[in-house]
Every structure is written in C-alpha cells, then in structure tokens.
Write a protein that holds these residues in place. Structure first.
Motif, short mmCIF file in Angstrom:
data_model
loop_
_atom_site.label_atom_id
_atom_site.label_comp_id
_atom_site.label_asym_id
_atom_site.label_seq_id
_atom_site.Cartn_x
_atom_site.Cartn_y
_atom_site.Cartn_z
N ASP A 475 24.67 55.17 -43.58
CA ASP A 475 25.17 53.79 -43.74
C ASP A 475 24.05 52.86 -44.17
OD1 ASP A 475 26.53 51.28 -41.52
OD2 ASP A 475 26.81 51.58 -43.65
N ILE A 476 22.86 53.03 -43.54
CA ILE A 476 21.72 52.17 -43.88
C ILE A 476 21.29 52.40 -45.32
CG2 ILE A 476 19.30 51.67 -43.33
CD1 ILE A 476 19.95 52.43 -40.43
N THR A 477 21.23 53.67 -45.74
CA THR A 477 20.83 53.97 -47.12
C THR A 477 21.82 53.40 -48.12
OG1 THR A 477 19.81 56.03 -46.33
CG2 THR A 477 20.28 55.85 -48.70
N GLN A 478 23.09 53.52 -47.83
CA GLN A 478 24.12 52.98 -48.74
C GLN A 478 24.00 51.47 -48.90
OE1 GLN A 478 28.10 53.71 -47.42
NE2 GLN A 478 29.05 52.92 -49.27
N ARG A 479 23.58 50.79 -47.85
CA ARG A 479 23.45 49.33 -47.90
C ARG A 479 22.06 48.89 -48.35
NH1 ARG A 479 26.23 47.88 -42.15
NH2 ARG A 479 25.61 45.77 -42.68
N GLY A 480 21.19 49.85 -48.71
CA GLY A 480 19.86 49.51 -49.21
C GLY A 480 18.93 49.03 -48.12
N GLY A 481 19.21 49.35 -46.85
CA GLY A 481 18.39 48.87 -45.76
C GLY A 481 17.33 49.88 -45.34
N ARG A 482 16.69 49.58 -44.21
CA ARG A 482 15.59 50.43 -43.72
C ARG A 482 15.55 50.34 -42.21
NH1 ARG A 482 9.63 48.88 -45.52
NH2 ARG A 482 10.24 47.07 -44.27
N ILE A 483 15.29 51.46 -41.57
CA ILE A 483 15.16 51.49 -40.11
C ILE A 483 13.88 52.28 -39.78
CG2 ILE A 483 16.67 53.51 -39.95
CD1 ILE A 483 17.57 52.36 -37.22
N THR A 484 13.06 51.70 -38.94
CA THR A 484 11.78 52.33 -38.58
C THR A 484 11.71 52.48 -37.07
OG1 THR A 484 10.68 50.18 -38.48
CG2 THR A 484 10.58 51.38 -40.57
N CYS A 485 11.08 53.58 -36.65
CA CYS A 485 10.94 53.85 -35.21
C CYS A 485 9.46 54.09 -34.91
CB CYS A 485 11.78 55.06 -34.81
SG CYS A 485 11.70 55.43 -33.05
N GLU A 486 8.87 53.25 -34.06
CA GLU A 486 7.48 53.39 -33.67
C GLU A 486 7.36 54.50 -32.63
OE1 GLU A 486 6.58 48.60 -34.26
OE2 GLU A 486 6.30 49.57 -32.31
N PRO A 487 6.13 54.97 -32.33
CA PRO A 487 5.96 56.00 -31.29
C PRO A 487 6.54 55.53 -29.96
CG PRO A 487 3.96 55.79 -32.58
CD PRO A 487 4.85 54.66 -33.02
N LEU A 488 7.26 56.43 -29.29
CA LEU A 488 7.88 56.12 -28.00
C LEU A 488 7.35 57.09 -26.95
CD1 LEU A 488 11.59 55.59 -29.15
CD2 LEU A 488 9.81 53.86 -28.83
N PRO A 489 7.32 56.70 -25.67
CA PRO A 489 6.76 57.56 -24.61
C PRO A 489 7.76 58.63 -24.18
CG PRO A 489 7.52 55.52 -23.67
CD PRO A 489 7.72 55.39 -25.15
#
Length: 616
Positions: A475-489
């Motif tokens: 869904d994000i790719t289709q809408r031209g968006g971006r999602i990022t995830c930083e390191p998590l514990p």
C-alpha cells in the motif's frame, strides 16, 4: 441523599437504561413509521405540485400555439387579399394557380377551402346568379348588401363546387363576422357553422378578410362600407386544424373548444379525447378554463388532466420511499429487540455469576478445604461468560448477514428497475451493514483482551515489526510513500498483542495521511532505566490538541462515520493492551504537520498480580 445520588448518575448510564427498556424498540418503530409516512406524503405532495405546474405550462402552450397559428393562417388569407390588390382583374385561372402554389393540404392543414365572395344588391340578383361569369369587382353602393355570392372557391373536395354562388350573408353567424370584418377593416372569425347538403360535413368556422376598392379612403366607418368590394374567406375544419398545429408530445392534457363564452353541448366544436380516443384523468385531477379571442370572436377552452403528466419513475418514487423506509424501520426494530434480548440473557447470567461468586466467597470463608470449589465455580463462570461472548457474536452477526443477503438479492432482482436514487438507497444499506459487522468484530476483539493472552517471551522487536511492515509495504509503495524502522531492543512481551499495537498505529498513520502527499512513517524507540518507549511518527493531517486526551476512548472518532472507514476502537484496543503490559500510551500532534504516538513497555513484565484488572 438519594435524590443527590440520582442526579450524579452519568448521562451515558441513563441512555443505556433507556435503550434497555422494551418500550424503546416500539417507540423507534412508531417514530420510524411516522417519518416514513411523512416522507411518502411529502413526496406525493411534491409530485402532485409538479404535475399541476406541468399541466399549467402545457395549457399555456396549447393556448399560445392555437393563437399563434391562427395569426399565421390569417396572413395566408391576407396574401389572397394582396393578390386582388396587385391586379386589375383576378381571373379564375390566376386564383387557382395562386392557391395551388400554397399547397393548402400539405403546408396549411385545417384550411378546408379558401374563397372570395362579393355583396349583391336587389337589382343585381337576377343577373348575378350565373356561376360561369365572375361578378364585377367594383361595388360602390353605400347600402348594405341583401346577400352575397361566392364567385371564387378553391377546395380539394369536388362537391364544394356547388358552393359557387352560395349566399353566406343569409347565415346570422357568418353575417356577424362579415359585418365586423367590413366595418373594422380587419380579420374576423365566425362562430360554428355547417354548410348545407351535399357539402355538409363536420362543423367548421370561417375567417373573413375585407377587400376594399383601390385608393378608396377607409378611415371612417361609412368610407369602409362604401368602399367594400368583397371578402376573402377561409373555411376551417377544426379537427384537422388541431391535428396539424398541436405537437404530439403534449400528452397529459385533454381539452374541449366551445364556440362563444358558454361551454354547453350545443356549442362544442372540438374534443381532443374523442379525436385521439384517450380517456381518464391520470394520477391527479386538474381542470382549467380559459377564453381565447381569435380575430374578434371568443372561444372557451376547457382543459382537464390525463395520464402522462408524470413519468413512471416519478410515480414510483413515493412507493419506493415507503418500501425502503418500512424496511429500514423493521431492521432497526429487529436490532433493538435483539439487543434487548441479549441484555436480558446477560443480566440473568450476571445474576447467576453473582450467586456463584457469593457462594464461593462463603465457602472460602469456611476454610482452605473449600477453596477448590470456589476456583471451580469461577472457572465455570468464566467459561460461561466466554460462551456468552460467542453467542452474542452469533446473534448480532446473523441478522446482519440476513440484511446483507436481502440487500444483494434486491440489487440482483430489482436493481435494473430502480433509478439512481433507489440504487443509492441499496448501497447505503449495504455499507451500513458492513460497518456494523466491523464494529461487532472490533467489540469482540476488545472484550477478549482480558481473557485471551499469550505468555510473554523474549523477542527481537525489530524483527517482529518488520513482519508487520511487509503487510503494509504494498500500500505504501503504491502511494509513493516510505516507511522506516530504526533499531529496536529485545523485550519479553506477549508477541501477538505487541504486534497488534503496531498494526493499529501504522494503519491509522496510513488511514489519516494527506491525500495530496505521499505518506512518510518513522518507527523508533527510546530506552530508559526501567522501560522502553516506542513511537510511530507520520506526516498526516494531524490532530487538534483538544482531542488528544479523547482519541483513546472507545468509539471516539474525529471524522464522520465512514470517512475514513473505521469503528473508533483501534486506539482503545492499543490503550487496553499497553495498560495490561504495565505501560502507558499518549500522542503528540500538530494539525497539518502530522502526529507521533508513544507507548511504554516495562523491561521486566509485570506478574499476574501486578497486571491491571479488567474493568467489571
């Protein structure tokens, strides 16, 4: 004191008690039926007014059409007068050639014949009865004629040749029109007139136009009478006249034409219902009466309504409103009655649970030996409560499936017969059922949070969150968006509920993204001494500060239902999960710039004794 306690009862509790009252369902049904009847009545009244205005417009159009065409036909006869004025002597051959060129039957329907007659005096009676020779055109005697003679006549009917030499002056009806035309110097229409056998046929009327001597003054009454040379006249067959000048699409209106200002069977000249074979007044009965003056002679027109004023689609609209309104009323009544029955079952179950718990408490007070009995009773009560949740789910979803099935059945069987408004009603009902199904599903999820848990395990939070992101990435790719995830514990948590929090927060970030801007979502965490704070940040539409404390309450929505879709329970579920984990959840936002949702989870999971108890 009891009065003060009653006044302190929350408004929501009073509303719940009202909904649980059996009379409420009947009240809503009665109100719904009244509103449906009002809608049907207003629709019927509007349809009647529309038909009446349409009837009046067509009445005016018919009156205007008749008057306008009679004026045009008058010009045709003035053309014949012009023929005489342009020639010293009009021969029968010239007369025939001129009228043949007019093509009366083709271009001027309703004109049965056009002729020319002259006044004849007593001393001329003996020599003017010959049909072979035309009468002299000059008539300068100031005396009124004793009779008139038709000397030129053009008609498609062979028997009309018998009218050559016929005296039109002897008819009182025609003489009035001939005198009016002579004295006023203008066209004059006669009343109803029937020619004698063998020419006789259906009633006609004549229009006379005066012909005066060349260069003779006609500014006074005596001058016009002295200068009269003859009359050009046209005989009209009114049935053919109406058929030729009225548009065939003027349905829904029938009318009668009466000679003069009185509408009696003796003065009836034309009846459109007899002409086209139609009858009946249609859905509504309207009547209008008007007087039309044509070349100085009055006609009385009586108009009545007929079928055709309203279309089939307009006629079905009040019925459709009544049917759809009745169905909606019955569905609401059914849902309210079902909820009432479910409440009664829940109340009886709660009473039974209360008795069991009281019994277990008494047994516990008697000693440790009786403790197992109490545990067994509590277990049985929880199982019954769980069964009740599933029964409630079935009882609520079953009528919804019935509504959806019948809505789809209506659309398949009757969809082609409905107009756009009817189809919109069906789509609205289907959408409402779908939203109610989603609401029931969310309610069950919310209720099961206290009873369906997974033992906490040590997980890699980054790895688990990446699994959720794979679900949203298309869904994000289709809408031209971006999602990022930083390191998590890594943490020891219930993995199912932990992922459910991120699923709801990321879903909300996409749901409330700006329509003209690709979504940007960032996931990260902050470690503290005893807890880890996670956050989900977006660039969406944002939330006003006044609502940040309300959005985690059940059913709290800042947008109209369905825009965007949702049940109002997503954030409430997140709050419930976080609190059971021993943490807290909050949000920071700025309208137009986006929102950031934070939630904390203790590094050491709480024990069962430390966990918050579910609300009772």
């Amino acid at each position: 004191m009891s009065g003060e306690k009653d006044r302190r009862v929350p408004t929501s509790s009073r509303h719940i008690r009202i909904l649980r009252n059996p009379a409420t369902a009947w009240f809503f049904l009665l109100v719904g039926l009244v509103l449906t009847f009002a809608g049907w009545h207003l629709s019927t009244t509007y349809l009647k007014e529309t038909a009446r205005q349409r009837f009046l417009r067509r009445v005016e159009e018919i009156k205007h059409t008749i008057a306008a065409h009679m004026t045009v036909y008058e010009q045709v006869l003035w053309g014949c007068v012009g023929l005489f004025n342009a020639s010293e002597l009009v021969t029968p051959e010239e007369w025939h050639a001129y009228l043949t060129a007019l093509q009366l039957g083709t271009h001027w329907p309703g004109i049965e014949k056009i002729g020319y007659c002259v006044p004849v005096m007593n001393e001329e009676r003996g020599r003017e009865t010959s049909r072979a020779q035309p009468l002299p055109q000059s008539r300068r005697e100031a005396r009124a004629p004793e009779y008139s003679a038709v000397i030129y006549l053009e008609s498609d009917r062979p028997e009309d040749t018998d009218l050559i030499g016929y005296d039109l002056w002897k008819s009182d009806v025609l003489r009035v029109a001939m005198e009016r035309a002579r004295d006023r110097g203008e066209a004059a229409t006669s009343g109803r007139f029937t020619f004698p056998d063998p020419v006789a046929q259906r009633p006609t009327f004549l229009m006379f136009l005066p012909l005066y001597l060349r260069n003779h003054p006609i500014d006074t009454l005596e001058a016009r009478r002295e200068g009269l040379e003859g009359w050009v006249f046209g005989a009209f067959q009114i049935d053919e006249l109406m058929k030729g000048i009225l548009r065939p699409d003027l349905e829904g209106v029938a009318f009668q034409i009466y000679d003069g200002e009185r509408a009696t069977p003796e003065t009836l000249m034309y009846d459109s219902q007899k002409a086209d074979g139609g009858e009946g007044a249609g859905d509504f009965r309207f009547e209008e009466r008007a007087t039309l003056h044509l070349q100085g002679h009055p006609w009385t027109l009586v108009f009545v309504s007929r079928p055709g004023l309203v279309t089939q689609a307009e006629r079905r609209e009040p019925i459709l409103i009544a049917i759809v309104g009745g169905i909606v009323d019955l569905v609401i009544f059914y849902v309210l009655v079902t909820l009432l029955l479910l409440h009664r079952r829940a109340y009886e179950l709660a009473r039974e649970m209360t008795r069991e718990i009281g019994k277990a408490r008494d047994e516990l007070a008697q000693g440790i030996v009786e403790r197992e009995g109490l545990i067994e009773a509590l277990t049985r009560s929880n199982e019954e409560l769980s069964r009740f949740a599933y029964v409630a789910s079935h009882d609520l979803q079953e009528p919804l499936r019935t509504i959806v099935s019948f809505t789809e059945l209506l659309e398949r069987r009757y969809g082609p017969r409905l107009d756009e408004k009817g189809k919109d009603y069906l789509r609205t009902a289907a959408g409402a059922a779908e939203r109610m199904g989603a609401l029931i599903s969310s309610l069950l999820t919310y209720a099961r949070l206290d009873r369906e848990t997974t033992p906490p395990v040590l997980i890699d939070c980054r790895e688990e969150v990446e699994r959720i992101l794979e679900y949203f990435r298309p869904d994000i790719t289709q809408r031209g968006g971006r999602i990022t995830c930083e390191p998590l514990p890594t943490l020891t948590v219930d993995p199912v509920r932990f992922l459910q929090i991120f699923q709801n927060l990321i879903g909300n970030a996409l749901k409330y993204a700006k329509p003209d801007l690709p979504p940007e979502i960032r996931i990260g965490s902050q470690e503290r001494e005893n807890e880890v704070i996670f956050f989900v940040e977006d660039n969406g539409i944002g939330i006003e500060a006044a609502y940040l404390s309300k959005i985690f309450e059940p059913f709290e929505r800042l947008h109209p239902p369905g825009d965007p879709p949702g049940t109002g329970l997503g954030l409430a579920i997140c709050k419930r999960i976080v609190e059971r984990m021993g943490g807290r959840i909050w949000a920071e936002s700025e309208v137009g710039k986006g929102s950031t949702f934070f939630f904390s989870i203790p590094k050491v999971p709480p024990t069962s004794e430390d966990s918050p108890s579910p609300p009772r």
